[in-house]
Design a protein around this motif. Structure first.
Motif, PDB file in Angstrom:
ATOM      1  N   ILE A   7     -30.412  -3.461   0.010  1.00  0.00           N
ATOM      2  CA  ILE A   7     -31.087  -3.981  -1.159  1.00  0.00           C
ATOM      3  C   ILE A   7     -32.070  -5.261  -0.860  1.00  0.00           C
ATOM      4  O   ILE A   7     -33.036  -5.260  -1.479  1.00  0.00           O
ATOM      5  CB  ILE A   7     -29.895  -4.292  -2.155  1.00  0.00           C
ATOM      6  N   ALA A   8     -31.575  -6.107  -0.060  1.00  0.00           N
ATOM      7  CA  ALA A   8     -32.452  -7.205   0.282  1.00  0.00           C
ATOM      8  C   ALA A   8     -33.648  -6.787   0.978  1.00  0.00           C
ATOM      9  O   ALA A   8     -34.617  -7.354   0.792  1.00  0.00           O
ATOM     10  CB  ALA A   8     -31.743  -8.106   1.145  1.00  0.00           C
ATOM     11  N   VAL A   9     -33.706  -5.737   1.916  1.00  0.00           N
ATOM     12  CA  VAL A   9     -34.988  -5.253   2.642  1.00  0.00           C
ATOM     13  C   VAL A   9     -35.830  -4.690   1.669  1.00  0.00           C
ATOM     14  O   VAL A   9     -37.037  -4.892   1.765  1.00  0.00           O
ATOM     15  CB  VAL A   9     -34.273  -4.429   3.725  1.00  0.00           C
ATOM     16  N   GLU A  10     -35.276  -3.763   0.621  1.00  0.00           N
ATOM     17  CA  GLU A  10     -36.118  -3.158  -0.123  1.00  0.00           C
ATOM     18  C   GLU A  10     -36.812  -4.255  -1.097  1.00  0.00           C
ATOM     19  O   GLU A  10     -37.987  -4.185  -1.486  1.00  0.00           O
ATOM     20  CB  GLU A  10     -35.354  -2.248  -1.068  1.00  0.00           C
ATOM     21  N   ALA A  11     -36.020  -5.032  -1.582  1.00  0.00           N
ATOM     22  CA  ALA A  11     -36.747  -6.231  -2.602  1.00  0.00           C
ATOM     23  C   ALA A  11     -37.750  -7.057  -1.764  1.00  0.00           C
ATOM     24  O   ALA A  11     -38.770  -7.326  -2.294  1.00  0.00           O
ATOM     25  CB  ALA A  11     -35.459  -7.268  -3.070  1.00  0.00           C
ATOM     26  N   MET A  12     -37.565  -7.503  -0.520  1.00  0.00           N
ATOM     27  CA  MET A  12     -38.526  -7.853   0.193  1.00  0.00           C
ATOM     28  C   MET A  12     -39.667  -7.269   0.389  1.00  0.00           C
ATOM     29  O   MET A  12     -41.206  -7.495   0.430  1.00  0.00           O
ATOM     30  CB  MET A  12     -37.986  -8.579   1.516  1.00  0.00           C
ATOM     31  N   ALA A  13     -39.683  -5.824   0.718  1.00  0.00           N
ATOM     32  CA  ALA A  13     -40.836  -4.921   1.062  1.00  0.00           C
ATOM     33  C   ALA A  13     -41.337  -4.925  -0.200  1.00  0.00           C
ATOM     34  O   ALA A  13     -42.728  -4.916  -0.323  1.00  0.00           O
ATOM     35  CB  ALA A  13     -40.073  -3.583   1.508  1.00  0.00           C
ATOM     36  N   ALA A  14     -40.759  -4.726  -1.561  1.00  0.00           N
ATOM     37  CA  ALA A  14     -41.498  -4.441  -2.599  1.00  0.00           C
ATOM     38  C   ALA A  14     -42.076  -5.625  -3.093  1.00  0.00           C
ATOM     39  O   ALA A  14     -43.596  -5.682  -3.481  1.00  0.00           O
ATOM     40  CB  ALA A  14     -40.484  -4.295  -3.756  1.00  0.00           C
ATOM     41  N   ALA A  15     -41.884  -6.829  -2.729  1.00  0.00           N
ATOM     42  CA  ALA A  15     -42.416  -8.234  -3.081  1.00  0.00           C
ATOM     43  C   ALA A  15     -43.713  -8.308  -2.018  1.00  0.00           C
ATOM     44  O   ALA A  15     -44.680  -9.074  -2.625  1.00  0.00           O
ATOM     45  CB  ALA A  15     -41.336  -9.369  -2.636  1.00  0.00           C
ATOM     46  N   GLY A  16     -43.474  -7.719  -0.870  1.00  0.00           N
ATOM     47  CA  GLY A  16     -44.808  -7.770  -0.035  1.00  0.00           C
ATOM     48  C   GLY A  16     -45.921  -6.926  -0.722  1.00  0.00           C
ATOM     49  O   GLY A  16     -47.124  -7.665  -0.624  1.00  0.00           O
ATOM     50  N   ILE A  17     -45.588  -5.703  -1.363  1.00  0.00           N
ATOM     51  CA  ILE A  17     -46.683  -5.223  -2.099  1.00  0.00           C
ATOM     52  C   ILE A  17     -47.297  -6.028  -3.016  1.00  0.00           C
ATOM     53  O   ILE A  17     -48.601  -6.045  -3.303  1.00  0.00           O
ATOM     54  CB  ILE A  17     -46.181  -3.660  -2.459  1.00  0.00           C
ATOM     55  N   VAL A  18     -46.352  -6.493  -3.754  1.00  0.00           N
ATOM     56  CA  VAL A  18     -46.893  -7.396  -5.122  1.00  0.00           C
ATOM     57  C   VAL A  18     -47.672  -8.595  -4.507  1.00  0.00           C
ATOM     58  O   VAL A  18     -48.752  -8.838  -5.414  1.00  0.00           O
ATOM     59  CB  VAL A  18     -45.850  -7.628  -5.946  1.00  0.00           C
ATOM     60  N   HIS A  19     -47.198  -8.964  -3.463  1.00  0.00           N
ATOM     61  CA  HIS A  19     -48.037 -10.279  -2.818  1.00  0.00           C
ATOM     62  C   HIS A  19     -49.368  -9.951  -2.376  1.00  0.00           C
ATOM     63  O   HIS A  19     -50.317 -10.815  -2.522  1.00  0.00           O
ATOM     64  CB  HIS A  19     -47.311 -10.952  -1.834  1.00  0.00           C
ATOM     65  N   GLN A  20     -49.753  -8.689  -2.070  1.00  0.00           N
ATOM     66  CA  GLN A  20     -51.019  -8.338  -1.722  1.00  0.00           C
ATOM     67  C   GLN A  20     -51.843  -8.234  -2.759  1.00  0.00           C
ATOM     68  O   GLN A  20     -52.961  -8.429  -2.874  1.00  0.00           O
ATOM     69  CB  GLN A  20     -50.802  -6.958  -0.924  1.00  0.00           C
TER      70      GLN A  20
END
Length: 470
Positions: free
Chosen positions: A124-137
């Motif tokens: 769950i934490a890994v997926e949240a960080m990965a999704a946040a990485g896309i939004v950060h772009q």
């Protein structure tokens, strides 16, 4: 997409509860419809493992990654069929943990349940960080950790409301993913037939050129298998959701029968399009090959489109994993393998305490990862890879025992039967043991399997000790 109709037995047997009766305040509510379970089965498997992991598989095996995906799909779909059979016969929220308890002993249920809870909470934490990485772009001024915590808060809140809210959210997430895969396959087929203006068909050039169909031989196919098999993780959630459907036997039977051929079509179809339209030498591990193909087809903003699909896939996985891990924790609490305070559910059927406890690890890991990038989540995630294989092995072993037991004692419960039993179950066990052994011998995968093995061993020791001192 509507699932094909399933035939209801003319006089459905009235089964006794699969588990001892629980207090009303601890009972989950049957609020998931058949369409929810069907999309859960599809959406749980179609995720970032396909959209991103396919690039690594293509780089390792070339076009022969199709063989790797086919083998992985056969294993995964056999496991789904076994889980579906047991879920239709014994619908409980603890799913394969309860089955392991019944088939192999309480220590096995304890080990499997907590193993699933731990790795899924980390996921769950890994997926949240990965999704946040896309939004950060897209929004560079928004820190990754802020977006990740916002996603965690959103889906934690959603899962504490009601199971119907979760089911609706996941239905639409899964529908978007399925639509994206269908559109990609349709575009790819049109390109291969030369129907797209300005895009000549490559024919079979990418399948047979650049070193041939299997440029790295059987070793490449095996390496790709070890890399892509994890893409099929997530299907376990359908067995847990069965306990919250009004007619588990019918709903699970329909969902599993529908999902099996659709998953095979979507996975093998989309990977075949990738291999046919993209030279395998252009694939890069860790980078999705889908935008590369879309760019070759002249699709505007191909990268952004693919990022949006991957974002949806990650958020869908986060939502489904939070659901699954909270139901597992709730089941463990009912069996006194977790604190009893986690067992109560709300008036709308949501095990809020179990949801909050399952989300807590993610809320803790994300700030730590923000302070020390690469020092927290990657280390914890190292033990996740092989754990799925151990759980699948437990599912197959439990199926072998419980199917025989049900055939002797309550054959009317077996409304969905795995064909070829016991041969298919034994074959899956042998293949899974072989894959685990191959990972242990592969230096690049050894850390995952050893980490998962140590974690499983420690949990088994605790489970044995608990039962001896209880």
């Amino acid at each position: 997409m509507a699932a094909p109709a399933a035939t209801r037995p003319p006089h459905p047997p009235q089964h006794p509860p699969a588990e001892p009766a629980t207090p009303a305040e601890h009972s989950l509510k049957p609020q998931l419809a058949s369409r929810h379970l069907t999309m859960l089965a599809l959406g749980g498997v179609i995720g970032a493992g396909l959209f991103v992991g396919s690039g690594q598989g293509l780089a390792l095996a070339g076009p022969a990654v199709l063989v790797s995906y086919l083998v992985a799909a056969l294993i995964a779909l056999a496991i789904m069929r076994m889980l579906g059979e047991l879920a239709a016969a014994l619908p409980v929220s603890g799913s394969f943990s309860v089955y392991a308890d019944k088939a192999l002993g309480p220590w096995a249920g304890f080990t499997t349940g907590w193993l699933y809870w731990w790795i899924t909470s980390i996921a769950i934490a890994v997926e949240a960080m990965a999704a946040a990485g896309i939004v950060h772009q897209w929004i560079p001024g928004l820190p990754n950790w802020v977006a990740a915590l916002a996603f965690m808060a959103l889906f934690t809140g959603l899962n504490t409301l009601s199971v119907k809210m979760f089911g609706e959210a996941e239905f639409w997430f899964a529908s978007l993913k399925v639509a994206a895969v269908i559109a990609f396959i349709a575009l790819g087929a049109a390109a291969l037939f030369g129907w797209l203006p300005g895009t000549p068909s490559p024919g079979t050039a990418h399948l047979t050129g650049h070193g041939g169909f299997a440029p790295h031989g059987t070793g490449g196919i095996l390496a790709a298998l070890l890399a892509v098999i994890f893409a099929f993780g997530g299907m376990e959630v359908i067995a847990m959701a069965a306990a919250e459907s009004a007619d588990p036997a019918l709903a699970v039977s329909r969902a599993v029968r529908s999902a099996i051929w659709r998953i095979a079509l979507f996975y093998i179809g989309s990977v075949a399009v990738l291999a046919a339209l993209l030279p395998w030498t252009a694939a890069e591990p860790g980078r999705s090959p889908y935008p590369l193909v879309l760019e070759r087809l002249g699709i505007p903003a191909a990268g952004t489109v693919t990022e949006a699909v991957i974002l949806v896939a990650l958020l869908s996985a986060l939502n489904a994993n939070l659901y699954g891990t909270s139901r597992m924790l709730h089941s463990l609490a009912l069996r006194r393998d977790a604190p009893a305070a986690l067992a109560p559910v709300s008036s709308k059927g949501a095990p809020r305490r179990a949801v909050l406890a399952s989300a807590a690890l993610g809320f803790l890991c994300i700030p730590l990862e923000a302070v020390r990038p690469g020092a927290v989540l990657p280390v914890l995630a190292e033990a996740m890879g092989g754990a799925m294989l151990f759980m699948w092995l437990t599912v197959a072993a439990s199926h072998l025992v419980l199917r025989r037991r049900l055939e002797r004692t309550e054959p009317e419960r077996l409304v969905l039967r795995t064909p070829g039993f016991p041969g298919i179950t034994l074959a899956v066990i042998v293949v899974l043991v072989a894959v685990i052994a191959a990972m242990a011998l592969d230096p690049s995968a050894r850390g995952q399997i050893l980490g998962s093995g140590l974690l499983a061993g420690a949990l088994a020791a605790v489970g044995h000790l608990r039962r001896r001192t209880a």
